[in-house]
Design a protein around this motif. Structure first.
Motif, PDB file in Angstrom:
ATOM      1  N   PRO A 130      -0.056  -2.381   8.473  1.00  0.00           N
ATOM      2  CA  PRO A 130       1.194  -2.039   7.759  1.00  0.00           C
ATOM      3  C   PRO A 130       1.357  -2.747   6.422  1.00  0.00           C
ATOM      4  CG  PRO A 130       1.649  -3.588   9.528  1.00  0.00           C
ATOM      5  CD  PRO A 130       0.173  -3.348   9.561  1.00  0.00           C
ATOM      6  N   ILE A 131       0.499  -2.405   5.474  1.00  0.00           N
ATOM      7  CA  ILE A 131       0.538  -3.102   4.181  1.00  0.00           C
ATOM      8  C   ILE A 131       0.791  -2.146   3.015  1.00  0.00           C
ATOM      9  CG2 ILE A 131      -0.990  -4.962   4.909  1.00  0.00           C
ATOM     10  CD1 ILE A 131      -3.264  -3.449   3.472  1.00  0.00           C
ATOM     11  N   GLY A 132       1.147  -0.893   3.343  1.00  0.00           N
ATOM     12  CA  GLY A 132       1.270   0.136   2.308  1.00  0.00           C
ATOM     13  C   GLY A 132       2.304  -0.160   1.242  1.00  0.00           C
ATOM     14  N   HIS A 133       3.222  -1.084   1.523  1.00  0.00           N
ATOM     15  CA  HIS A 133       4.294  -1.359   0.551  1.00  0.00           C
ATOM     16  C   HIS A 133       3.962  -2.553  -0.340  1.00  0.00           C
ATOM     17  CE1 HIS A 133       4.683  -4.046   3.891  1.00  0.00           C
ATOM     18  NE2 HIS A 133       5.439  -4.826   3.154  1.00  0.00           N
ATOM     19  N   LEU A 134       2.798  -3.181  -0.137  1.00  0.00           N
ATOM     20  CA  LEU A 134       2.480  -4.404  -0.884  1.00  0.00           C
ATOM     21  C   LEU A 134       1.906  -4.048  -2.259  1.00  0.00           C
ATOM     22  CD1 LEU A 134       0.867  -6.509   1.996  1.00  0.00           C
ATOM     23  CD2 LEU A 134       3.210  -6.614   1.150  1.00  0.00           C
ATOM     24  N   LYS A 135       2.775  -3.581  -3.123  1.00  0.00           N
ATOM     25  CA  LYS A 135       2.354  -3.033  -4.419  1.00  0.00           C
ATOM     26  C   LYS A 135       1.619  -4.026  -5.296  1.00  0.00           C
ATOM     27  CE  LYS A 135       5.714   0.617  -5.136  1.00  0.00           C
ATOM     28  NZ  LYS A 135       6.134   0.691  -3.723  1.00  0.00           N
ATOM     29  N   THR A 136       1.872  -5.331  -5.072  1.00  0.00           N
ATOM     30  CA  THR A 136       1.276  -6.340  -5.948  1.00  0.00           C
ATOM     31  C   THR A 136      -0.089  -6.822  -5.444  1.00  0.00           C
ATOM     32  OG1 THR A 136       2.557  -7.938  -4.718  1.00  0.00           O
ATOM     33  CG2 THR A 136       3.453  -7.251  -6.838  1.00  0.00           C
ATOM     34  N   ASN A 166      -0.589   3.448  -3.149  1.00  0.00           N
ATOM     35  CA  ASN A 166       0.560   2.603  -3.532  1.00  0.00           C
ATOM     36  C   ASN A 166       0.126   1.212  -3.968  1.00  0.00           C
ATOM     37  OD1 ASN A 166       2.195   4.636  -2.657  1.00  0.00           O
ATOM     38  ND2 ASN A 166       2.552   3.710  -0.645  1.00  0.00           N
ATOM     39  N   LEU A 167      -1.188   0.955  -3.968  1.00  0.00           N
ATOM     40  CA  LEU A 167      -1.666  -0.392  -4.285  1.00  0.00           C
ATOM     41  C   LEU A 167      -2.478  -0.359  -5.576  1.00  0.00           C
ATOM     42  CD1 LEU A 167      -3.056  -1.332  -0.727  1.00  0.00           C
ATOM     43  CD2 LEU A 167      -0.725  -1.579  -1.555  1.00  0.00           C
ATOM     44  N   PRO A 168      -1.813  -0.113  -6.695  1.00  0.00           N
ATOM     45  CA  PRO A 168      -2.552   0.115  -7.942  1.00  0.00           C
ATOM     46  C   PRO A 168      -3.242  -1.130  -8.474  1.00  0.00           C
ATOM     47  CG  PRO A 168      -0.219  -0.042  -8.388  1.00  0.00           C
ATOM     48  CD  PRO A 168      -0.358  -0.101  -6.899  1.00  0.00           C
ATOM     49  N   ASN A 169      -2.883  -2.311  -7.958  1.00  0.00           N
ATOM     50  CA  ASN A 169      -3.476  -3.539  -8.496  1.00  0.00           C
ATOM     51  C   ASN A 169      -4.667  -4.035  -7.693  1.00  0.00           C
ATOM     52  OD1 ASN A 169      -1.483  -3.922 -10.577  1.00  0.00           O
ATOM     53  ND2 ASN A 169      -0.063  -4.329  -8.896  1.00  0.00           N
ATOM     54  N   LEU A 195     -11.626  -1.329  -8.584  1.00  0.00           N
ATOM     55  CA  LEU A 195     -11.837  -1.873  -7.245  1.00  0.00           C
ATOM     56  C   LEU A 195     -13.281  -2.298  -7.005  1.00  0.00           C
ATOM     57  CD1 LEU A 195     -10.576  -2.249  -4.375  1.00  0.00           C
ATOM     58  CD2 LEU A 195     -11.365   0.057  -3.875  1.00  0.00           C
ATOM     59  N   SER A 196     -13.436  -3.459  -6.349  1.00  0.00           N
ATOM     60  CA  SER A 196     -14.750  -3.853  -5.858  1.00  0.00           C
ATOM     61  C   SER A 196     -14.742  -3.768  -4.340  1.00  0.00           C
ATOM     62  CB  SER A 196     -15.071  -5.289  -6.265  1.00  0.00           C
ATOM     63  OG  SER A 196     -15.240  -5.370  -7.647  1.00  0.00           O
TER      64      SER A 196
END
Ligand SMILES: *[C@@H]1O[C@H](CO)[C@@H](O)[C@H](O)[C@H]1NC(C)=O
Ligand SMILES: *[C@@H]1O[C@H](CO)[C@@H](O)[C@H](O)[C@H]1NC(C)=O
Ligand SMILES: *[C@@H]1O[C@H](CO)[C@@H](O)[C@H](O)[C@H]1NC(C)=O
Ligand SMILES: *[C@@H]1O[C@H](CO)[C@@H](O)[C@H](O)[C@H]1NC(C)=O
Ligand SMILES: *[C@@H]1O[C@H](CO)[C@@H](O)[C@H](O)[C@H]1NC(C)=O
Ligand SMILES: *[C@@H]1O[C@H](CO)[C@@H](O)[C@H](O)[C@H]1NC(C)=O
Ligand SMILES: *[C@@H]1O[C@H](CO)[C@@H](O)[C@H](O)[C@H]1NC(C)=O
Length: 527
Positions: free
Chosen positions: A145-151, A173-176, A206-207
C-alpha cells in the motif's frame, strides 16, 4: 519527634515525588545529538519509548521486540526524519501506524516477518523518499500500500517472495521514483503487460535492479519503447540459451546503463558464448558493463561492433580482474619479503577515501574471493543500507591496485578504518592471501592499539584444518566470534551482534548514509 515508621512513610513518597522532578531521562536509549538523535538499538523495548523528546529527528529502534505497530504509535514524534525499525519482529502494521510523520524521509523495515499490513499502514507519510522493506515476507508489489507516496525516490524490496514482475498501476503516482530494487526475489517471467505502466511515464528516470531472480523468460519486445536509467541483471539466467532469448526479449529498450553478468563465485553459466549477447544490438545503450562471464578477452573485440555508440564499456571477468589481483599478489609477495612492515601500511592505504575530508570507513573487510557473493549480498546490503549506515572498505570496489603510495596517504589510509572484519571460512583458511591480509590486520590492531578485529565464521570449520593456522585457531578459541546461520532467528541474532560490535565507537550521523550511496561504484577494468 516522629516515630521512624511515620518518618519513612513521609520520606518515601517525598523522594518519589522529587525523583519525578528530575530532568527527564531517555534511558535506556543513547542520546547521540541532544533533542535530535536517539539510538535505542537492542534495549529490549516492547513499546515505543515515551521519554524521548518530541523534537527527535532520527530514531533507531532496531532489534527491539516491538512486534506490533498500532494506530498513531509515533504521533509523539512529529519531527522524525529517519526511523529505523530493522529486525523488530514486527508482524503487523495497522492503519495510520505512522500517522503524523509528515517529515519522515527514510523508513527502514528490514528483517521483519510482516504478516499483516493495513491498507493505510503507510498513510500520512507525505515526505517519504526512501522505503527499505528488505526481508519482510512481501509476496507482491500489487498489494503493497504505497501508491500515495508521491515523494518516494527509492524503494528497496530485495530478498522477498515476489513472484511477479508486474509493476502495478499505482507506480504512475510515483513520478520521483529513481530506484527500484527487486533483487533476490522469485521472479521467473517478464511479460509485456508487466511493464505497461512504464509506457505511461516517459519521464521517469528509473533504475531497476533485478539480479538473483531465476528468470527464464522475457517476452519479446516487452520493453520496446521503454526508457530506463539503469537495468541490472546479474545471476538471472542459468544457461547461455536462456540468457540469449531473454536478451533478445529486451529489444527496443533504451537504457543509460546496462549491467549484465554474474557474481564472481556464483556462476550459473558454464560455457559463455558471446553469441548470447547478439540481442543487445537491438537496444539503445549508454554504458555497458559485463561482469564475470567472459573468460577469454579476444572474444570481446568483435562482440561489440553493434555497440559502437556506447560511451563506456567495462568488462569484469576472471581473466582481467584476477590477473591484476594475481600480479598484485606476486608483487606483494616480493615486497613483503623485503618490507613486510612497510607493506602492511600500504595495503591498508589502498582503500580510497569516501566523500570529502574526515570521513572514515567503519570496517575493512578481509575475506576470500570465494566468499565474495556473501559479502556483497549479505554483508554490504545489511550494513550499508541500515541506519546508521556502516561504510565498508572492500577491495573489490575500494582497493586500487598499484596506487601511488606517498607517506601521507599511508598515514591517512591507515587511520581510515575503525575496525577489521575477518570473514573466516574453509576458503579463507586455505587462501594464503587471506591469511596474509589477516596478519596485516593484526599488525594494524597492534599499532593502533584499538581492539578492532571482529571475526565472522561462515561455515562450521573442520578443526584439523583450522589448527594448521595456529595463530587464527588460537584467536578464535580465545575470542568470541559471530557465526553465520542462514535462518530467520540466526540472521536476527547475527546482524544484531554485528551491528552492535560495529557501533562501538562509531560517531552517529544519518547523513553518512547519503555519502555512502555516492560511492557504490564497482571496481571495473575498462577495455
Ligand atoms: C532540548 O529541548 C528542551 C525542551 O525543548 C530545551 O529546554 C533544551 O534546551 C534543548 N536542548 C538542546 C541541547 O537543544
Ligand atoms: C502502539 O499503540 C498501541 C495502542 O495504542 C499499543 O497497544 C502498542 O503497545 C503500541 N505499540 C508500540 C510498539 O509502542
Ligand atoms: C537519474 O537517476 C540517476 C541515478 O539513478 C541520477 O544520477 C541522474 O542524475 C538522474 N537524472 C535525472 C535527469 O534526474
Ligand atoms: C535452470 O532453471 C530451470 C528452471 O528455471 C531448472 O529446471 C533447471 O534445472 C535449471 N538448470 C540448471 C543447470 O540449473
Ligand atoms: C556459439 O553459439 C553459436 C550459435 O548458437 C554457435 O554457432 C557457435 O558454434 C557457438 N560457439 C561456441 C564457441 O560454442
Ligand atoms: C533485432 O530485431 C529484429 C526485428 O525485431 C529481429 O529481426 C532481429 O533478429 C533482432 N536482432 C537480434 C540480433 O536479435
Ligand atoms: C551511431 O550513431 C550514429 C549517429 O547517431 C548513427 O548514424 C549510427 O547508425 C549509430 N550506430 C549504431 C551501430 O547504432
Amino acid at each position: 519527634m516522629m516515630p521512624p515508621l511515620r518518618l519513612a512513610g513521609t520520606l518515601i513518597p517525598a523522594m518519589a515525588f522529587l525523583s519525578c522532578l528530575k530532568p527527564e531521562s531517555w534511558e535506556p536509549c543513547v542520546e547521540v545529538v541532544p533533542n535530535i538523535t536517539y539510538q535505542c538499538m537492542e534495549v529490549n523495548l516492547y513499546k515505543i519509548p515515551d521519554n524521548i523528546p518530541s523534537s527527535t529527528e532520527n530514531l533507531d529502534l532496531s532489534f527491539n521486540p516491538l512486534r506490533y505497530l498500532g494506530n498513531r504509535n509515533f504521533s509523539k514524534f512529529p519531527e522524525l526524519q529517519v526511523l529505523d525499525l530493522s529486525r523488530c519482529d514486527i508482524q503487523a502494521i495497522e492503519d495510520d501506524a505512522y500517522w503524523g510523520l509528515n517529515h519522515l524521509s527514510t523508513l527502514i523495515l528490514t528483517g521483519n516477518p510482516i504478516q499483516h499490513l493495513g491498507l493505510g499502514a503507510f498513510s500520512g507519510l507525505s515526505n517519504l523518499q526512501k522505503l527499505v522493506a528488505v526481508e519482510t515476507n512481501l509476496d507482491s508489489l500489487e498489494n503493497f500500500p504505497i501508491g500515495h507516496l508521491k515523494t518516494l525516490k527509492e524503494l528497496n524490496v530485495a530478498h522477498n517472495l515476489i513472484h511477479s514482475f508486474k509493476i502495478p498501476g499505482y507506480f504512475s503516482n510515483l513520478p520521483n521514483l529513481e530506484y527500484l530494487d527487486l533483487s533476490n526475489n522469485k521472479i521467473r517471467n517478464i511479460f509485456h503487460e508487466d511493464v505497461q505502466v512504464l509506457h505511461q511515464m516517459p519521464l521517469l528516470n528509473l533504475s531497476l535492479e533485478i539480479s538473483l531472480n531465476p528468470i527464464d523468460f522475457i517476452q519479446p519486445s516487452a520493453f520496446n519503447g521503454i526508457r530506463l536509467y539503469g537495468l541490472t541483471l546479474r545471476n538471472n539466467f542459468n544457461s547461455t540459451n536462456i540468457m540469449k532469448t531473454c536478451i533478445q526479449g529486451l529489444a527496443g529498450l533504451e537504457v543509460h546503463q546496462l549491467v549484465l553478468g554474474e557474481f564472481r563465485n556464483e556462476r550459473n553459466i558454464e560455457n559463455f558464448n558471446k553469441s548470447s549477447l547478439e540481442g543487445l544490438c537491438n537496444l539503445t545503450i549508454g554504458e555497458f558493463h559485463l561482469a564475470f562471464l567472459d573468460d577469454s578477452p579476444d572474444n570481446t573485440i568483435d562482440l561489440f561492433n553493434c555497440l559502437a555508440n556506447v560511451s563506456a564499456i567495462s568488462l569484469v571477468s576472471k581473466t582481467t580482474i584476477s590477473v591484476s589481483v594475481l600480479s598484485v599478489l606476486v608483487v606483494s609477495a616480493v615486497v613483503v619479503l623485503v618490507y613486510k612492515f612497510y607493506f602492511h601500511l600500504m595495503l591498508l592505504a589502498g582503500c580510497k577515501k569516501y566523500g570529502r575530508g574526515e570521513s572514515t570507513y567503519d570496517a575493512f573487510v578481509i575475506y576470500s574471493s570465494q566468499d565474495e557473493d556473501w559479502v556483497r549480498n549479505e554483508l554490504v546490503r545489511n550494513l550499508e543500507e541500515g541506519v546508521p549506515s556502516f561504510q565498508l572498505c572492500l577491495h573489490y570496489r575500494d582497493f586500487i591496485p598499484g596506487v601511488a603510495i606517498a607517506a601521507n596517504i599511508i598515514q591517512e589510509g591507515f587511520h581510515k578504518s575503525r575496525k577489521v572484519i575477518v570473514v573466516v571460512s574453509q576458503h579463507f583458511i586455505q587462501s594464503r592471501w587471506c591469511i596474509f591480509e589477516y596478519e596485516i590486520a593484526q599488525t594494524w590492531q597492534f599499532l593502533s592499539s584499538r581492539a578492532g578485529i571482529i571475526f565472522i565464521v561462515l561455515q562450521k570449520l573442520e578443526k584439523s584444518l583450522l589448527q594448521q593456522q595456529v595463530e587464527l585457531y588460537r584467536l578464535l578459541s580465545r575470542n568470541t566470534y559471530l557465526e553465520w546461520e542462514d535462518n530467520a532467528l540466526g540472521r536476527h541474532i547475527f546482524w544484531r551482534r554485528l551491528r552492535k560490535a560495529l557501533l562501538d565507537g562509531k560517531p552517529w550521523s544519518p547523513e553518512a548514509a547519503a555519502d555512502a550511496e555516492n560511492c557504490q561504484q564497482e571496481a571495473t577494468t575498462a577495455t
